[in-house]
Design a protein around this motif. Structure first.
Motif, PDB file in Angstrom:
ATOM      1  N   ARG A   1      25.499 -33.111  36.220  1.00 17.95           N
ATOM      2  CA  ARG A   1      26.240 -32.009  35.596  1.00 17.95           C
ATOM      3  C   ARG A   1      26.895 -32.453  34.292  1.00 17.95           C
ATOM      4  O   ARG A   1      27.058 -31.656  33.370  1.00 17.95           O
ATOM      5  CB  ARG A   1      27.323 -31.516  36.556  1.00 17.95           C
ATOM      6  N   ALA A   2      27.260 -33.730  34.222  1.00 16.92           N
ATOM      7  CA  ALA A   2      27.919 -34.251  33.026  1.00 16.92           C
ATOM      8  C   ALA A   2      26.938 -34.824  32.011  1.00 16.92           C
ATOM      9  O   ALA A   2      27.356 -35.327  30.965  1.00 16.92           O
ATOM     10  CB  ALA A   2      28.937 -35.324  33.414  1.00 16.92           C
ATOM     11  N   GLY A   3      25.633 -34.761  32.321  1.00 25.38           N
ATOM     12  CA  GLY A   3      24.654 -35.348  31.416  1.00 25.38           C
ATOM     13  C   GLY A   3      24.573 -36.854  31.523  1.00 25.38           C
ATOM     14  O   GLY A   3      24.159 -37.529  30.573  1.00 25.38           O
ATOM     15  N   ILE A   4      24.944 -37.384  32.692  1.00 19.52           N
ATOM     16  CA  ILE A   4      24.897 -38.831  32.944  1.00 19.52           C
ATOM     17  C   ILE A   4      23.838 -39.052  34.006  1.00 19.52           C
ATOM     18  O   ILE A   4      23.983 -38.596  35.146  1.00 19.52           O
ATOM     19  CB  ILE A   4      26.272 -39.350  33.409  1.00 19.52           C
ATOM     20  N   TRP A   5      22.778 -39.765  33.651  1.00 30.15           N
ATOM     21  CA  TRP A   5      21.565 -39.780  34.471  1.00 30.15           C
ATOM     22  C   TRP A   5      21.418 -41.083  35.236  1.00 30.15           C
ATOM     23  O   TRP A   5      20.941 -42.082  34.708  1.00 30.15           O
ATOM     24  CB  TRP A   5      20.345 -39.527  33.579  1.00 30.15           C
ATOM     25  N   ASN A   6      21.840 -41.042  36.480  1.00 33.76           N
ATOM     26  CA  ASN A   6      21.690 -42.188  37.381  1.00 33.76           C
ATOM     27  C   ASN A   6      20.341 -42.057  38.096  1.00 33.76           C
ATOM     28  O   ASN A   6      20.211 -41.311  39.066  1.00 33.76           O
ATOM     29  CB  ASN A   6      22.842 -42.205  38.386  1.00 33.76           C
ATOM     30  N   ILE A   7      19.346 -42.787  37.633  1.00 36.79           N
ATOM     31  CA  ILE A   7      18.016 -42.745  38.231  1.00 36.79           C
ATOM     32  C   ILE A   7      17.837 -43.890  39.232  1.00 36.79           C
ATOM     33  O   ILE A   7      16.828 -43.972  39.910  1.00 36.79           O
ATOM     34  CB  ILE A   7      16.927 -42.819  37.125  1.00 36.79           C
ATOM     35  N   GLY A   8      18.828 -44.759  39.329  1.00 39.86           N
ATOM     36  CA  GLY A   8      18.688 -45.950  40.158  1.00 39.86           C
ATOM     37  C   GLY A   8      19.452 -45.911  41.468  1.00 39.86           C
ATOM     38  O   GLY A   8      19.877 -46.952  41.966  1.00 39.86           O
ATOM     39  N   ALA A   9      19.607 -44.713  42.055  1.00 45.89           N
ATOM     40  CA  ALA A   9      20.338 -44.619  43.320  1.00 45.89           C
ATOM     41  C   ALA A   9      19.666 -45.411  44.424  1.00 45.89           C
ATOM     42  O   ALA A   9      20.330 -45.875  45.355  1.00 45.89           O
ATOM     43  CB  ALA A   9      20.487 -43.155  43.732  1.00 45.89           C
ATOM     44  N   GLU A  10      18.348 -45.593  44.323  1.00 47.60           N
ATOM     45  CA  GLU A  10      17.640 -46.377  45.342  1.00 47.60           C
ATOM     46  C   GLU A  10      18.152 -47.814  45.370  1.00 47.60           C
ATOM     47  O   GLU A  10      18.331 -48.410  46.445  1.00 47.60           O
ATOM     48  CB  GLU A  10      16.138 -46.349  45.069  1.00 47.60           C
ATOM     49  N   GLY A  11      18.409 -48.385  44.202  1.00 49.64           N
ATOM     50  CA  GLY A  11      18.943 -49.739  44.148  1.00 49.64           C
ATOM     51  C   GLY A  11      20.351 -49.817  44.709  1.00 49.64           C
ATOM     52  O   GLY A  11      20.706 -50.772  45.423  1.00 49.64           O
ATOM     53  N   GLN A  12      21.182 -48.824  44.402  1.00 50.73           N
ATOM     54  CA  GLN A  12      22.547 -48.790  44.933  1.00 50.73           C
ATOM     55  C   GLN A  12      22.534 -48.604  46.447  1.00 50.73           C
ATOM     56  O   GLN A  12      23.375 -49.143  47.154  1.00 50.73           O
ATOM     57  CB  GLN A  12      23.315 -47.669  44.226  1.00 50.73           C
ATOM     58  N   TYR A  13      21.571 -47.836  46.930  1.00 55.18           N
ATOM     59  CA  TYR A  13      21.377 -47.632  48.370  1.00 55.18           C
ATOM     60  C   TYR A  13      21.061 -48.968  49.055  1.00 55.18           C
ATOM     61  O   TYR A  13      21.631 -49.294  50.100  1.00 55.18           O
ATOM     62  CB  TYR A  13      20.243 -46.620  48.526  1.00 55.18           C
ATOM     63  N   ILE A  14      20.181 -49.754  48.445  1.00 59.59           N
ATOM     64  CA  ILE A  14      19.790 -51.042  49.028  1.00 59.59           C
ATOM     65  C   ILE A  14      20.958 -52.028  49.003  1.00 59.59           C
ATOM     66  O   ILE A  14      21.245 -52.702  50.008  1.00 59.59           O
ATOM     67  CB  ILE A  14      18.584 -51.616  48.269  1.00 59.59           C
ATOM     68  N   ILE A  15      21.656 -52.120  47.876  1.00 60.55           N
ATOM     69  CA  ILE A  15      22.767 -53.066  47.767  1.00 60.55           C
ATOM     70  C   ILE A  15      23.892 -52.685  48.710  1.00 60.55           C
ATOM     71  O   ILE A  15      24.533 -53.560  49.328  1.00 60.55           O
ATOM     72  CB  ILE A  15      23.263 -53.132  46.309  1.00 60.55           C
ATOM     73  N   GLY A  16      24.161 -51.388  48.852  1.00 60.18           N
ATOM     74  CA  GLY A  16      25.187 -50.964  49.800  1.00 60.18           C
ATOM     75  C   GLY A  16      24.845 -51.368  51.223  1.00 60.18           C
ATOM     76  O   GLY A  16      25.726 -51.810  51.991  1.00 60.18           O
ATOM     77  N   ALA A  17      23.568 -51.239  51.587  1.00 58.92           N
ATOM     78  CA  ALA A  17      23.134 -51.649  52.922  1.00 58.92           C
ATOM     79  C   ALA A  17      23.308 -53.153  53.107  1.00 58.92           C
ATOM     80  O   ALA A  17      23.754 -53.612  54.178  1.00 58.92           O
ATOM     81  CB  ALA A  17      21.678 -51.249  53.134  1.00 58.92           C
ATOM     82  N   ILE A  18      22.965 -53.928  52.090  1.00 65.46           N
ATOM     83  CA  ILE A  18      23.097 -55.383  52.190  1.00 65.46           C
ATOM     84  C   ILE A  18      24.556 -55.788  52.353  1.00 65.46           C
ATOM     85  O   ILE A  18      24.904 -56.624  53.208  1.00 65.46           O
ATOM     86  CB  ILE A  18      22.485 -56.053  50.939  1.00 65.46           C
TER      87      ILE A  18
END
Length: 356
Positions: A84-101
């Motif tokens: 909505r703010a024009g800030i494009w986080n395309i790497g949520a998959e990486g954040q998902y993996i690091i959070g799990a670790i």
């Protein structure tokens, strides 16, 4: 000859109709594709979209709907704020993996202690890990003007390598007969994320997704931060005059979306996945981008879009088992859905006119 004429404002009817048209176009095109591959198109579409809810195996697949939809909705809620703010986080998959670790690391460090604080500490560690990974593209954009799209996307591959290193190295199960992978957290009661109500698929990740939707709705519609986010996305120059600090907003949106993705990863590794493996990461971070756009970046839309995308996951697995459809069926469907969504979305911003 025809031309596209910009609209003064996007009609509400088109905004609501676009996702529906995209889904219908995906089903029709998918049927044509299945026919070209030699499969019965009607049976294929029915297996993917109908059988998980009302078919012979519905008693198993219906609870799986919440299991699959939970992480998608949780991640998409955070992504919607940034988009909505024009800030494009395309790497949520990486954040998902690091959070799990990070969350699994807390559990493995505490093993075999049984204490009430372990699971809350895992959630906090997952959120902090995902947030920290999301702050890397935020800092590089704020300090050096780097594209958060490219940086966040490239960090996904780094996160995958970190997961593989953990599975073969520091987190490797010492009692696992030398196989890569951590201990199974489902077998560690203090660190597991089981079903709250049996045979429903409802676990703490689903509840967290519901809370995220409510908080996202409140922030976007009832809080000054939501005004700043909407203004920054619609008119960046006007947002500066309204007191919005772009660098702070970039850090906030990427940090929050990273934290929610990290929490989603924690709930997955403590529940359905069970352990950190060299291939941990099911693509939820990328699919959540489709969920956010299909839901028009609105919490209610994200809820229904998350359930729909979860249905394609479950239906795709059923189609592979029952009809021997290719394993890439789900990815093809999701890709076509995003393609048609972006295509039909043009009609919300432009009208078709006959050229004189």
């Amino acid at each position: 000859m025809f031309r596209l004429e910009p609209r003064a404002s996007a009609p509400l009817a088109w905004q609501l109709a676009t996702p529906v048209l995209a889904v219908l176009a995906t089903m029709i095109t998918g049927g044509i594709l299945f026919a070209a591959l030699g499969f019965d198109p009607v049976a294929s579409i029915r297996t993917i979209f109908w059988d998980p809810l009302f078919g012979p195996a519905a008693s198993y697949s219906r609870p799986q709907l919440l299991v699959k939809a939970g992480p998608l909705i949780l991640i998409a809620s955070g992504l919607a704020l940034g988009f909505r703010a024009g800030i494009w986080n395309i790497g949520a998959e990486g954040q998902y993996i690091i959070g799990a670790i990070c969350g699994a690391a807390v559990a493995l460090a505490a093993y075999p202690t049984e204490a009430f604080w372990i699971f809350p500490a895992m959630i906090l560690a997952g959120a902090l890990g995902g947030c920290a990974w999301g702050m890397i593209p935020a800092m590089l954009r704020n300090w050096f003007g780097a594209s958060e799209i490219l940086v966040s996307l490239m960090l996904v591959y780094v996160a995958q390598k970190v997961a593989a290193w953990m599975a073969f190295g520091p987190m490797k199960n010492p009692e696992g007969f030398n196989f890569p992978g951590s201990r199974n957290l489902q077998q560690y009661p203090a660190a597991s994320n089981p079903e709250i109500i049996a045979n429903t698929g409802l676990h703490w990740g689903v509840i967290a997704a519901g809370i995220a939707l409510v908080v996202t709705w409140f922030v976007m519609s009832r809080h000054v931060l939501g005004f700043h986010i909407r203004t920054a996305g619609a008119a960046p120059r006007a947002a500066r005059f309204a007191g919005v600090r772009p660098q702070r907003l970039v850090a906030l949106c990427l940090g929050v979306s990273g934290a929610l993705a990290g929490v989603a990863g924690l709930f997955e590794v403590a529940g359905p996945a069970g352990q950190i493996t060299e291939s941990f990461g099911s693509g939820y971070g990328f699919t959540a981008i489709i969920v956010a756009f299909l839901g028009r970046l609105h919490p209610l839309g994200i809820l229904f879009a998350g359930l729909l995308m979860a249905l394609t996951y479950i239906g795709g697995e059923l189609a592979q088992m029952m009809l021997q459809l290719p394993a890439a069926t789900v990815q093809v469907f999701q890709g076509m859905l995003l393609f048609f969504l972006l295509g039909f979305d043009i009609l919300t911003r432009y009208r078709i006119r006959r050229r004189a």
